[in-house]
Design a protein around this motif. Structure first.
Motif, PDB file in Angstrom:
ATOM      1  N   TYR B 302       0.842  -1.207   0.000  1.00  0.00           N
ATOM      2  CA  TYR B 302       0.000   0.000   0.000  1.00  0.00           C
ATOM      3  C   TYR B 302       0.876   1.257   0.000  1.00  0.00           C
ATOM      4  O   TYR B 302       0.635   2.198  -0.739  1.00  0.00           O
ATOM      5  CB  TYR B 302      -0.934   0.010   1.216  1.00  0.00           C
ATOM      6  N   ARG B 391      -4.662  -3.900  -6.977  1.00  0.00           N
ATOM      7  CA  ARG B 391      -5.925  -3.510  -7.599  1.00  0.00           C
ATOM      8  C   ARG B 391      -6.187  -2.019  -7.380  1.00  0.00           C
ATOM      9  O   ARG B 391      -6.686  -1.333  -8.269  1.00  0.00           O
ATOM     10  CB  ARG B 391      -7.060  -4.336  -6.999  1.00  0.00           C
ATOM     11  N   ARG B 392      -5.791  -1.563  -6.201  1.00  0.00           N
ATOM     12  CA  ARG B 392      -5.965  -0.129  -5.924  1.00  0.00           C
ATOM     13  C   ARG B 392      -5.124   0.700  -6.897  1.00  0.00           C
ATOM     14  O   ARG B 392      -5.570   1.723  -7.410  1.00  0.00           O
ATOM     15  CB  ARG B 392      -5.551   0.149  -4.485  1.00  0.00           C
ATOM     16  N   THR B 395      -6.690   1.019 -10.234  1.00  0.00           N
ATOM     17  CA  THR B 395      -7.916   1.830 -10.336  1.00  0.00           C
ATOM     18  C   THR B 395      -7.711   3.265  -9.839  1.00  0.00           C
ATOM     19  O   THR B 395      -8.668   3.978  -9.597  1.00  0.00           O
ATOM     20  CB  THR B 395      -9.055   1.172  -9.504  1.00  0.00           C
ATOM     21  N   LEU B 396      -6.433   3.642  -9.700  1.00  0.00           N
ATOM     22  CA  LEU B 396      -6.149   5.022  -9.275  1.00  0.00           C
ATOM     23  C   LEU B 396      -6.688   5.980 -10.324  1.00  0.00           C
ATOM     24  O   LEU B 396      -6.653   5.697 -11.526  1.00  0.00           O
ATOM     25  CB  LEU B 396      -4.635   5.235  -9.157  1.00  0.00           C
TER      26      LEU B 396
END
Lengths: 231, 405
Positions: B302, B391-392, B395-396
């Motif tokens: 993250y 995945r984050r 999709t930023l």
């Protein structure tokens, strides 16, 4: 080449609507050099992002070479960008841990080019922008002007027809700015289309068409402001 | 330029982060491999012990605990030696050997040792009636029982493995390995025990058990020295095969109602159960390590995604599709898993080989089968922990990542 039809971008802010762009209509032909000017927060950036397929409008339609960008899936838009669009950023956005050569190779790699092709094309492009001797230098080992030239070479890698530039001379000294604008004029002479957001009046004057935006609306569309002929 | 170069360069750009996260995976896998390797060989040792002891049966005084037996069969309570006679004269079938023992503490050169009285096989053969019938008769399926004397140098191993010695005169003694080392005793030396002189007929090989610190002498001599009379602390019975032992235990119980009869198989099985429980506990520990390690990887990923927002946005502007961004982070995670898993396997194996003999008292060897398992676990943890950060990243919002536009 590029059109916007009744494009509006609306944000919700504390229960009230804020318009970044309102009912914008614009048509940009192939080979045009367009500058977009206006005060900060006027909607210039929003307009540029929408033209590049990076920000979907609340309403209206954006087309690139006849294809409605926002009727495509995000991945299809990414493929359109890869094939037709080149971005130039104010702070260059070079990948800091890669050399100049490797930075220019990225778009070619994303397009699936073979390693040898990537390398030879990246070398040619860096030589074209006068950095043939700086292939193995990382961004931190290059001057600001040299970094922007690496970014120009990277932008040209996939031979884009449309160049979208955000304040490309914003961080540069006058001489380097002039050099970058000279390159832009060369690109236009090659038949490419350039849309450039700028605060610099001298840079804006180098374009043949100037769009002024204020409060999310296109308030002025001045054609053929440039009188001298580009070779 | 390819995916590998992109990942490799980024990893080395942020070396400290990379080393920290690989070290986390490495530590987890090292622990897993070390514990698994040691417990595997420990289990094997128990299984081997079980196999070696076969159908052994212990006859103890009712009040004695197994702990007493394992600590040095030195409990105060005794059973009459006459029980041995009862057993030998019975019609119970399938006994290879009987070994009555009586132990007493003795002090030599200011140190405490155990003097254990044993009855050599010659005592049984001397009584012709015993050898001809009854308990030493062969059960179908059992190997032949050699009652004739064997060579003396084989006696040493026999006592260690089969707990049986062919001959032992009243003035002869056998000395355990540790006792001999401490006292500086060699074969043929003389030994004074409570005023009695003994000839050391043999120093026994090392067994790693309490027997190493014993001195063995003739049972009747020890009975005389202890002043307890014709008694023993325990009788070890070696059955000729597993199948016979169950019936034999029942028979012995009938013959000796005042004694406690236990099969060593049960004892070792209990030990194996404890081992298995310990392994389960270790697995719980390992699960915790895996969860904490996974959380560490997720946290790192993250942070890495946040730190690289601009780079991700640039790649998207250059035409990178969401799958590419996911692949970029997951391949990196897999690479960290492979390195952490492989190095963890090597370190865990080295730890197990080095510490295993000290911790578990067993010889430990590398288990190559654990290498792919260790790498697979490490990669799986890294991939699962990195999936949501990846995945984050994919999709930023590119606009937010390229703030100046």
């Amino acid at each position: 080449m590029l059109t916007m039809e009744n494009v509006t971008k609306r944000y919700k802010h504390r229960r009230s609507d804020v318009y970044a762009l309102q009912d914008a209509n614009v048509e940009i032909g192939t080979g045009e050099f367009v500058s977009i000017v206006g005060p900060s927060g006027s909607g210039k950036s929003t307009l540029l992002l929408m033209l590049g397929g990076m920000l979907s409008p609340s309403s209206g339609k954006v087309t690139l070479q006849g294809t409605s960008l926002y009727d495509l899936s995000p991945n299809e838009r990414a493929r359109m960008r890869k094939q037709h669009v080149g971005f130039v950023f104010q702070s260059f956005n070079l990948v800091p841990y890669l050399t100049a050569l490797e930075n220019v190779m990225i778009p070619l790699f994303l397009s699936g080019a073979a390693k040898e092709v990537q390398e030879s094309r990246a070398k040619d492009l860096l030589e074209r922008v006068g950095l043939g001797e700086r292939l193995d230098h990382k961004p931190t080992e290059l001057s600001i002007g040299q970094q922007q030239r690496v970014a120009l070479a990277r932008m040209l890698a996939n031979d884009p027809q449309l160049i979208l530039a955000d304040e490309p001379t914003g961080n540069l000294d006058p001489d380097t700015s002039a050099m970058i604008l000279d390159f832009f004029e060369q690109f236009v002479s090659e038949g490419r289309t350039i849309v450039m957001v700028t605060h610099d009046p001298r840079a804006a004057e180098r374009a043949r068409r100037k769009l002024r935006i204020d409060g999310g609306r296109i308030v002025e569309d001045k054609q053929d402001i440039k009188t001298r002929v580009v070779a | 330029m390819n995916l590998k170069t992109l990942i490799w360069r980024e990893l080395f750009e942020r070396k400290t982060q990379m080393i920290t996260i690989v070290f986390g995976i490495f530590l987890g896998i090292t622990t897993v491999v070390a514990i698994k390797t040691i417990s595997h060989y420990s289990e094997k040792a128990v299984a081997r012990e079980l196999d070696t002891l076969g159908a052994n049966i212990l006859v103890l005084p009712k009040s004695a605990t197994l702990q007493d037996y394992y600590t040095a069969d030195m409990q105060d309570d005794v059973i009459p030696e006459e029980y041995v006679l009862r057993l030998t004269m019975s019609d119970a079938q399938g006994v290879d050997n009987l070994s009555p023992k009586l132990s007493m503490p003795i002090e030599l050169q200011g140190r405490k040792f155990t003097l254990t009285g044993i009855l050599p096989k010659s005592e049984f053969t001397a009584k012709a009636a015993w050898a001809g019938a009854g308990i030493f008769s062969q059960h179908i399926g059992c190997g032949a029982i050699e009652l004739a004397g064997e060579k003396k140098d084989e006696d040493k191993q026999a006592l260690v493995r089969k707990r049986v010695i062919e001959t032992l005169e009243p003035n002869e003694a056998l000395v355990g390995h540790d006792t001999a080392t401490i006292l500086g005793i060699k074969d043929g030396d003389k030994l004074q025990l409570k005023g009695e002189e003994f000839n050391v007929v043999a120093v026994l090989p090392e067994t790693g058990t309490v027997d190493d610190s014993r001195i063995f002498a003739h049972l009747h001599k020890v009975q005389e020295m202890s002043g307890k009379g014709e008694v023993v602390n325990c009788i070890e019975i070696i059955g000729c095969c597993k199948e016979i032992s169950a019936g034999l235990v029942g028979k012995i119980n009938e013959l000796l109602p005042d004694a406690k009869v236990v099969t060593v198989t049960q004892v070792v099985a209990t030990q194996a159960k404890i081992n298995s429980m310990m392994e389960s506990l270790s697995l719980v520990f390992l699960a915790i390590i895996v969860v904490v390690g996974g959380a560490g990887v997720a946290n790192y990923m993250y942070a890495n995604v946040n730190e690289r927002r601009r780079e991700i946005g640039t790649l998207m502007a250059l035409g990178a599709e969401s799958n590419f961004i996911i692949k970029l982070f997951l391949t990196k995670a897999a690479l960290l898993g492979i390195v952490g898993g492989a190095t963890g396997f090597i370190a865990g194996t080295i730890f197990a080989i080095t510490l295993g003999p000290r911790l578990a008292g067993v010889a430990v060897f590398p288990m190559p089968i654990l290498a792919p398992i260790a790498v697979a676990i490490a990669v799986a943890i890294a991939l699962v922990a990195s999936y949501f950060p990846a995945r984050r990243a994919a999709t930023l919002d590119p606009c937010a990542t390229l703030q100046e536009i």
